[in-house]
Motif scaffolding. Structure first.
Motif, PDB file in Angstrom:
ATOM      1  N   ASP A  32       0.802  -1.224   0.000  1.00  0.00           N
ATOM      2  CA  ASP A  32       0.000   0.000   0.000  1.00  0.00           C
ATOM      3  C   ASP A  32       0.835   1.273   0.000  1.00  0.00           C
ATOM      4  N   GLU A  33       1.995   1.227   0.675  1.00  0.00           N
ATOM      5  CA  GLU A  33       2.753   2.454   0.888  1.00  0.00           C
ATOM      6  C   GLU A  33       4.173   2.417   0.340  1.00  0.00           C
ATOM      7  N   GLY A  34       4.595   1.248  -0.125  1.00  0.00           N
ATOM      8  CA  GLY A  34       5.945   1.137  -0.652  1.00  0.00           C
ATOM      9  C   GLY A  34       6.928   0.632   0.381  1.00  0.00           C
ATOM     10  N   SER A 117       0.091  -9.318 -10.828  1.00  0.00           N
ATOM     11  CA  SER A 117       0.128  -7.970 -10.261  1.00  0.00           C
ATOM     12  C   SER A 117      -1.236  -7.563  -9.716  1.00  0.00           C
ATOM     13  N   ARG A 125       5.131  -6.815  -5.746  1.00  0.00           N
ATOM     14  CA  ARG A 125       5.869  -5.644  -5.248  1.00  0.00           C
ATOM     15  C   ARG A 125       7.220  -6.067  -4.685  1.00  0.00           C
ATOM     16  N   GLU A 191       5.707  -1.503 -12.907  1.00  0.00           N
ATOM     17  CA  GLU A 191       5.733  -0.384 -11.967  1.00  0.00           C
ATOM     18  C   GLU A 191       5.177   0.891 -12.585  1.00  0.00           C
ATOM     19  N   SER A 192       5.261   1.003 -13.904  1.00  0.00           N
ATOM     20  CA  SER A 192       4.755   2.213 -14.556  1.00  0.00           C
ATOM     21  C   SER A 192       3.243   2.335 -14.434  1.00  0.00           C
ATOM     22  N   ASP A 193       2.562   1.233 -14.075  1.00  0.00           N
ATOM     23  CA  ASP A 193       1.113   1.311 -13.895  1.00  0.00           C
ATOM     24  C   ASP A 193       0.727   2.240 -12.756  1.00  0.00           C
ATOM     25  N   ASP A 194       1.695   2.573 -11.894  1.00  0.00           N
ATOM     26  CA  ASP A 194       1.415   3.536 -10.826  1.00  0.00           C
ATOM     27  C   ASP A 194       1.065   4.909 -11.390  1.00  0.00           C
ATOM     28  N   GLU A 196      -1.039   5.428 -13.761  1.00  0.00           N
ATOM     29  CA  GLU A 196      -2.356   5.378 -14.395  1.00  0.00           C
ATOM     30  C   GLU A 196      -3.225   6.576 -14.010  1.00  0.00           C
ATOM     31  N   THR A 197      -3.096   7.044 -12.777  1.00  0.00           N
ATOM     32  CA  THR A 197      -3.890   8.184 -12.324  1.00  0.00           C
ATOM     33  C   THR A 197      -3.673   9.412 -13.195  1.00  0.00           C
TER      34      THR A 197
END
Length: 245
Positions: A32-34, A117, A125, A191-194, A196-197
């Motif tokens: 959730d937070e890395g 994923s 992750r 990771e690039s899906d982060d 998406e926002t």
């Protein structure tokens, strides 16, 4: 003779349960937070306990991370093995040639990681942490424990690449090098899906990772038409159930 649980076993069961709670909470924090958010104090706060309680179960953050990564990689390996078993049955039912079956298994491997994923986000992750060398928080003993498990996961891709090369579906090359490139590339692109926002028309849904998988195989000599057939076959598998159980 009584079947009641032994009183002497209760402390061990209680300790195992508490240890499991720490590991599950740590995995959620990472997902959730890395990774950077996972500290011993943050974990203690998450479970409303004191930091010393965490250290009773894990002597260091490196030991905690090693345990997390080991468990996660084992779950991923089991998931990949499960979908490969399903695929083997499907290959036999559709009487795929050795060449088409070998290439389809590689397409499936990439699609499996994309699906994982979604179904195994914490595990992916942690795999990304390994592939991007963010596992430096591991102590030496932890690293020695995690690396063989990671190697077992990648070895199934090495075997698939070997089979594809032997069947003529790919041009000759180092299967170990290619498996390492495959794992690093797909985990990194995922990771690039982060993003998406900010740019949903480009990122998200593992679209780029699926494309990267096909691009790698095409670069290693896979025929475009054969790749399309393999992709269609994997689409049929996906329609009947998760590719990452």
């Amino acid at each position: 003779m009584s079947d009641a649980p032994s009183a002497t076993g209760r402390p061990e069961r209680k300790r195992a349960k508490r240890r499991r709670e720490f590991l599950d909470a740590a995995a959620r924090i990472v997902a959730d937070e890395g990774f950077e958010a996972l500290t011993m104090s943050r974990l203690a706060e998450h479970l409303d306990t004191v930091v010393s309680a965490v250290y009773r179960y894990f002597p260091s953050k490196g030991a905690l991370l090693a345990e997390l990564q080991t468990e996660s990689l084992q779950r991923l390996a089991s998931s990949l093995a499960a979908i490969n078993s399903v695929a083997s049955v499907a290959f036999a039912e559709h009487t795929l040639s050795d060449r088409d079956a070998a290439l389809t298994r590689l397409v499936l491997s990439g699609r499996w990681m994309c699906a994982a994923s979604e179904t195994h986000p914490e595990e992916i992750r942690l795999l990304q942490m390994i592939m991007s060398q963010r596992a430096s928080a591991l102590d030496p003993g932890g690293g020695m424990r995690v690396f063989p498990v990671a190697l077992d996961l990648i070895s199934s891709v090495v075997v698939a690449i070997d089979e594809a090369q032997a069947a003529g579906a790919l041009e000759p090359g180092s299967s170990i090098d290619r498996a390492a490139i495959w794992a690093g590339a797909l985990s990194g692109v995922l990771e690039s899906d982060d993003l998406e926002t900010y740019l949903p028309e480009v990122f998200g849904g593992a679209r780029l990772a699926r494309q990267a998988n096909l691009d790698l195989l095409r670069g290693w000599g896979a025929d475009a038409d054969a790749l399309q057939r393999s992709s269609d076959f994997v689409d049929e598998l996906a329609a009947s159930g998760s590719l990452a159980p």
